[in-house]
Design a protein around this motif. Structure first.
Motif, PDB file in Angstrom:
ATOM      1  N   LEU A 269       0.882  -1.176   0.000  1.00 27.72           N
ATOM      2  CA  LEU A 269       0.000   0.000   0.000  1.00 27.72           C
ATOM      3  C   LEU A 269       0.912   1.217   0.000  1.00 27.72           C
ATOM      4  O   LEU A 269       1.577   1.504   0.999  1.00 27.72           O
ATOM      5  CB  LEU A 269      -0.916  -0.008   1.236  1.00 27.72           C
ATOM      6  CG  LEU A 269      -2.251  -0.737   1.046  1.00 27.72           C
ATOM      7  CD1 LEU A 269      -2.040  -2.217   0.779  1.00 27.72           C
ATOM      8  CD2 LEU A 269      -3.154  -0.547   2.232  1.00 27.72           C
TER       9      LEU A 269
ATOM     10  N   GLU B  55       0.649   4.357  -0.004  1.00 27.86           N
ATOM     11  CA  GLU B  55       0.454   5.538   0.854  1.00 27.86           C
ATOM     12  C   GLU B  55       0.977   5.289   2.267  1.00 27.86           C
ATOM     13  O   GLU B  55       0.997   6.206   3.089  1.00 27.86           O
ATOM     14  CB  GLU B  55      -1.025   5.907   0.960  1.00 27.86           C
ATOM     15  CG  GLU B  55      -1.689   6.328  -0.344  1.00 27.86           C
ATOM     16  CD  GLU B  55      -2.198   5.168  -1.146  1.00 27.86           C
ATOM     17  OE1 GLU B  55      -2.086   4.008  -0.660  1.00 27.86           O
ATOM     18  OE2 GLU B  55      -2.689   5.398  -2.263  1.00 27.86           O
ATOM     19  N   PHE B  56       1.390   4.053   2.545  1.00 29.86           N
ATOM     20  CA  PHE B  56       1.861   3.696   3.890  1.00 29.86           C
ATOM     21  C   PHE B  56       3.371   3.483   3.869  1.00 29.86           C
ATOM     22  O   PHE B  56       3.938   3.096   2.851  1.00 29.86           O
ATOM     23  CB  PHE B  56       1.187   2.404   4.361  1.00 29.86           C
ATOM     24  CG  PHE B  56      -0.262   2.593   4.732  1.00 29.86           C
ATOM     25  CD1 PHE B  56      -0.643   2.732   6.048  1.00 29.86           C
ATOM     26  CD2 PHE B  56      -1.238   2.621   3.747  1.00 29.86           C
ATOM     27  CE1 PHE B  56      -1.974   2.906   6.385  1.00 29.86           C
ATOM     28  CE2 PHE B  56      -2.567   2.793   4.074  1.00 29.86           C
ATOM     29  CZ  PHE B  56      -2.932   2.928   5.396  1.00 29.86           C
TER      30      PHE B  56
ATOM     31  N   GLU C 279       4.426   0.620   8.447  1.00 31.76           N
ATOM     32  CA  GLU C 279       2.962   0.522   8.508  1.00 31.76           C
ATOM     33  C   GLU C 279       2.451  -0.638   7.659  1.00 31.76           C
ATOM     34  O   GLU C 279       1.492  -1.312   8.043  1.00 31.76           O
ATOM     35  CB  GLU C 279       2.334   1.837   8.024  1.00 31.76           C
ATOM     36  CG  GLU C 279       2.510   2.980   9.013  1.00 31.76           C
ATOM     37  CD  GLU C 279       2.135   4.327   8.425  1.00 31.76           C
ATOM     38  OE1 GLU C 279       1.640   5.166   9.171  1.00 31.76           O
ATOM     39  OE2 GLU C 279       2.368   4.528   7.204  1.00 31.76           O
ATOM     40  N   ASN C 280       3.103  -0.866   6.497  1.00 34.11           N
ATOM     41  CA  ASN C 280       2.701  -2.003   5.654  1.00 34.11           C
ATOM     42  C   ASN C 280       2.840  -3.314   6.404  1.00 34.11           C
ATOM     43  O   ASN C 280       1.969  -4.172   6.339  1.00 34.11           O
ATOM     44  CB  ASN C 280       3.549  -2.030   4.378  1.00 34.11           C
ATOM     45  CG  ASN C 280       2.847  -1.353   3.210  1.00 34.11           C
ATOM     46  OD1 ASN C 280       1.920  -1.906   2.623  1.00 34.11           O
ATOM     47  ND2 ASN C 280       3.281  -0.143   2.899  1.00 34.11           N
TER      48      ASN C 280
ATOM     49  N   LEU D  14       0.100  -3.770   9.049  1.00 31.52           N
ATOM     50  CA  LEU D  14      -1.308  -3.917   8.628  1.00 31.52           C
ATOM     51  C   LEU D  14      -1.926  -5.267   8.996  1.00 31.52           C
ATOM     52  O   LEU D  14      -3.016  -5.308   9.579  1.00 31.52           O
ATOM     53  CB  LEU D  14      -1.448  -3.657   7.123  1.00 31.52           C
ATOM     54  CG  LEU D  14      -1.527  -2.189   6.704  1.00 31.52           C
ATOM     55  CD1 LEU D  14      -1.453  -2.062   5.185  1.00 31.52           C
ATOM     56  CD2 LEU D  14      -2.802  -1.540   7.220  1.00 31.52           C
TER      57      LEU D  14
ATOM     58  N   ARG E 189       6.015  -8.464   5.618  1.00 36.48           N
ATOM     59  CA  ARG E 189       4.575  -8.358   5.876  1.00 36.48           C
ATOM     60  C   ARG E 189       3.926  -9.747   5.897  1.00 36.48           C
ATOM     61  O   ARG E 189       3.045 -10.018   6.730  1.00 36.48           O
ATOM     62  CB  ARG E 189       3.927  -7.497   4.785  1.00 36.48           C
ATOM     63  CG  ARG E 189       2.469  -7.199   5.040  1.00 36.48           C
ATOM     64  CD  ARG E 189       1.885  -6.318   3.960  1.00 36.48           C
ATOM     65  NE  ARG E 189       1.902  -6.992   2.659  1.00 36.48           N
ATOM     66  CZ  ARG E 189       1.607  -6.404   1.511  1.00 36.48           C
ATOM     67  NH1 ARG E 189       1.284  -5.132   1.495  1.00 36.48           N
ATOM     68  NH2 ARG E 189       1.643  -7.081   0.367  1.00 36.48           N
TER      69      ARG E 189
ATOM     70  N   ARG F  50      -5.680   7.447   4.381  1.00 37.88           N
ATOM     71  CA  ARG F  50      -4.616   7.433   3.362  1.00 37.88           C
ATOM     72  C   ARG F  50      -5.192   7.320   1.957  1.00 37.88           C
ATOM     73  O   ARG F  50      -4.688   7.915   1.017  1.00 37.88           O
ATOM     74  CB  ARG F  50      -3.650   6.275   3.613  1.00 37.88           C
ATOM     75  CG  ARG F  50      -2.935   6.322   4.942  1.00 37.88           C
ATOM     76  CD  ARG F  50      -2.010   7.525   5.037  1.00 37.88           C
ATOM     77  NE  ARG F  50      -1.448   7.658   6.362  1.00 37.88           N
ATOM     78  CZ  ARG F  50      -0.337   7.056   6.776  1.00 37.88           C
ATOM     79  NH1 ARG F  50       0.343   6.289   5.945  1.00 37.88           N
ATOM     80  NH2 ARG F  50       0.089   7.223   7.996  1.00 37.88           N
TER      81      ARG F  50
ATOM     82  N   TYR G 263      -8.514  -9.004   6.144  1.00 37.16           N
ATOM     83  CA  TYR G 263      -9.538  -7.951   6.244  1.00 37.16           C
ATOM     84  C   TYR G 263     -10.830  -8.465   5.599  1.00 37.16           C
ATOM     85  O   TYR G 263     -10.805  -9.021   4.511  1.00 37.16           O
ATOM     86  CB  TYR G 263      -9.070  -6.661   5.560  1.00 37.16           C
ATOM     87  CG  TYR G 263      -8.042  -5.921   6.380  1.00 37.16           C
ATOM     88  CD1 TYR G 263      -8.399  -4.816   7.140  1.00 37.16           C
ATOM     89  CD2 TYR G 263      -6.717  -6.344   6.422  1.00 37.16           C
ATOM     90  CE1 TYR G 263      -7.459  -4.149   7.914  1.00 37.16           C
ATOM     91  CE2 TYR G 263      -5.775  -5.692   7.194  1.00 37.16           C
ATOM     92  CZ  TYR G 263      -6.151  -4.585   7.943  1.00 37.16           C
ATOM     93  OH  TYR G 263      -5.219  -3.936   8.717  1.00 37.16           O
TER      94      TYR G 263
END
Lengths: 240, 416
Positions: free
Chosen positions: A113, A115-116, A120-121, A124, A173, B10, B320
């Motif tokens: 992702l 934007e991360f 942060e990835n 997640l 990840r 985001r 998710y």
């Protein structure tokens, strides 16, 4: 001696030891006249700490099988067991929960992702699982990134990393939730030779160290040869 | 902060320009809704204040006499069954015979704040320049001040002068202008064969043209002499504590007192319906902006879903759920909506304030020299609720579409 599905008997661990097992998987893709019977009754089992390479020509069904094993797709027929538990075909919530708990994925195109940040990835999947506190997640993500050689780039955004670095973040990840099974679809397919070797060694080394079963789809015969088991596929079946 | 909210935040940056467009539409929709509601409600409230302040919340006048009844010819077992059926009716006997008794009864109603006995009649008013038709209203000043805004409606002269002068009068501003009367001037009133001279103590302006052009207030005693009606009253003007209950109180008074009683809502139904229709039509018109905001949000989220299919697939591969994906997209809409609604409320308040300073001369149904606005939290709440319903309903479609994506299809590259 072969299993009924065509799998070599040596690669068919008993159900007691297999962390991942499938039997008689069938899958057709497309509709109407364009429908193709991609998988034709495939059976397979994987043990912890061992690396399995699925090889074969394009369209033979390797990736389709990998997505079925990863519960990203639903077979037309056949069953899948993870850690001895039968995975329901029609319960999306149970399959999603199993993915979060037992499975880690590494794909050819990283799929970070963007934007991360790298940290942060990696966090997640842990955030979704909810097993650790925030400081524990941060510490764990930092340790995983350090183990793939990116301890100094944890706060870089996905698009500020090179292809090889992105794939290493993807490996970290995939390992974040301590999955029992790691599934990798052409994890080095988008990397140069030097990065390919590094990523592959990282992937297999960390997984072996953690006692995880690894199933890799690859076109690269050299990488396949370095795996514990090579599973050639053709026309939707394993071949000897 | 929840993980879904963090991801949504985001993702918002992915389509910044489109999100800003949606934000602008929401802001405009909420802001304009607030402004139109503030102005239409402002004028409506001012109108109500004017008419209640002039003619009172309730007016009790003619005595009611039931005239016709349906009658059975005979009762009992041997009844013929013959019935004389006639349309039941009422007769209204003009005026109030014993106003003091009626006022005593009216004051027992809990909601009543004041009563004023009024005697009125037609007269001719003569100044040095011309004659005009007028309506003479005889009042007891202190009582009438409790049921009207007469004190605030005085534009020239003083009530004290009227109070102290038996021949003093209060003249409507338009009538005064027509007759070129000023405070202190004298004039004649003729009713029947009686001609009397009076003095202008003060000039009032209610804002209602029909009243200001022919109404003259006299002391009640003077009016009785002029109109030759030594007893009785034309009507009782009633003020109430809760004017929204005036209709129920009027119906109750009518049933109990046997006199017709009309509330301000009943008397001014036509104008109130006009205001209501105006408020509704402007609400519908400006809600188009909110509708456009909903469409813009739908469009933006649909684009984000298309752009983020791989991200959705990877999130799904991590565990998710479909509900998480729906929430991620609904959070995006909710965040833009929250900021838009906040900005819209700010814009609405600022424009409402600006409009309230604008000069506008209105005469006829009320008197206003600037735009009249009403400040009400309900306007802001209504605007926000409408935008929430429209935007969230529009956002649900792309959000659910995102949740339906099959991660296997996306990663395989065959997502539709």
């Amino acid at each position: 001696m072969k299993t009924p599905s065509g799998m070599p008997s040596s690669l068919a661990p008993s159900a007691d030891h297999a962390v991942l097992r499938c039997e008689g998987l069938h899958r057709s893709l497309g509709q109407g006249e364009g429908q193709v019977h991609v998988l034709r009754g495939v059976s397979f089992a994987a043990r912890r700490g061992e690396v399995y390479a699925m090889v074969g020509p394009s369209g033979c069904g390797k990736s389709t099988l990998l997505y079925l094993l990863g519960l990203l797709d639903v077979p037309d027929h056949g069953e899948i067991w993870i850690d001895g538990q039968l995975m329901p075909r029609d319960d999306d919530a149970a399959r999603t929960a199993a993915r979060g708990r037992h499975l880690g994925f590494v794909f050819q195109f990283h799929f970070l992702l963007l934007e991360f940040s790298a940290l942060e990835n990696v966090m997640l999947p842990m955030r979704k699982l909810g097993r650790w506190s925030l400081p524990e997640m941060q510490e764990r993500a930092h340790a995983l990134l350090t183990s793939v050689g990116l301890g100094g780039k944890t706060h870089r955004l996905g698009n500020q990393l090179s292809g090889g670095e992105q794939q290493r973040v993807a490996i970290a990840r995939a390992l974040a939730n301590q999955p029992s099974i790691l599934l990798a679809d052409e994890p080095t397919g988008n990397l140069d030779v030097r990065n390919s070797a590094m990523v592959f060694d990282l992937l297999t080394g960390l997984a072996r160290q953690n006692g995880q079963a690894i199933v890799v789809v690859t076109h690269n015969p050299e990488l396949a040869a370095r795996c514990d088991h090579t599973l050639p596929m053709r026309d939707g079946q394993f071949v000897t | 902060m929840s993980t879904n909210l963090r991801i949504a935040l985001r993702f918002l940056t992915a389509r910044r320009r489109a999100m800003v467009m949606s934000l602008a539409c929401i802001t405009l929709g909420v802001g304009l809704f607030v402004v139109t509601q503030a102005t239409t409600t402002g004028f409506e409230r001012f109108f109500i204040k004017t008419i209640v302040g002039t003619n009172g919340a309730i007016r009790i006048e003619d005595r009611i006499q039931e005239t016709l009844r349906t009658m059975e010819a005979e009762r009992g077992n041997d009844a013929s069954g013959f019935v004389v059926e006639v349309k039941e009716g009422r007769k209204y006997i003009q005026g109030i015979q014993d106003p003091a008794l009626l006022i005593e009864a009216v004051r027992r109603f809990a909601n009543v704040a004041g009563t004023s006995e009024v005697l009125y009649g037609a007269a001719e008013i003569r100044s040095s320049f011309k004659n005009e038709a007028a309506r003479v209203y005889g009042i007891q000043l202190e009582d009438h001040l409790q049921v009207s805004d007469l004190a605030r409606q005085i534009v020239r002269g003083h009530l004290a002068d009227f109070r102290q002068t038996p021949a003093g009068t209060l003249v409507g501003i338009k009538l005064a202008e027509r007759l070129q009367l000023e405070v202190g001037d004298s004039f004649q009133l003729q009713a029947g064969g009686e001609v009397r001279r009076y003095r202008v103590s003060a000039i009032f302006e209610t804002g209602i043209g029909e009243i200001d052009k022919d109404r003259v207030f006299l002391h009640l005693g003077e009016a009785r002499s002029l109109l030759r009606r030594p007893t009785g009253a034309s009507f009782i003007q009633v003020n109430v504590l809760d004017r929204d209950r005036a209709t129920q109180d009027a119906a109750h008074m009518e049933a109990v007192l046997g006199h017709s009683a009309s509330s301000w809502q009943e008397r001014e139904r036509t104008w109130l319906d006009v205001f209501r229709a105006l408020r509704l039509s402007t609400s519908i018109t400006v809600s188009v902006f909110t509708l456009i905001a909903g469409i813009a949000m739908y469009n933006t989220l649909a684009l984000v879903v298309m752009e983020k299919t791989k991200d959705i697939a990877i999130l799904r591969s991590m565990g998710y759920t479909r509900r998480d994906v729906t929430r991620i997209f609904l959070w995006q809409a909710a965040m833009v909506l929250a900021v838009g609604a906040l900005l819209g409320c700010g814009l609405g308040a600022a424009v409402t304030y600006g409009v309230s300073l604008m000069k506008i001369r209105i005469r006829g149904i009320f008197t206003a020299d600037h735009f009249i606005v009403a400040w009400s939290a309900w306007h802001y709440l209504s605007a926000v609720v409408i935008s929430v319903v429209m935007v969230m309903a529009a956002s649900l479609i792309p959000a659910r579409r995102a949740a339906r994506l099959e991660p296997g299809d996306v990663i395989r590259g065959t997502a539709q």
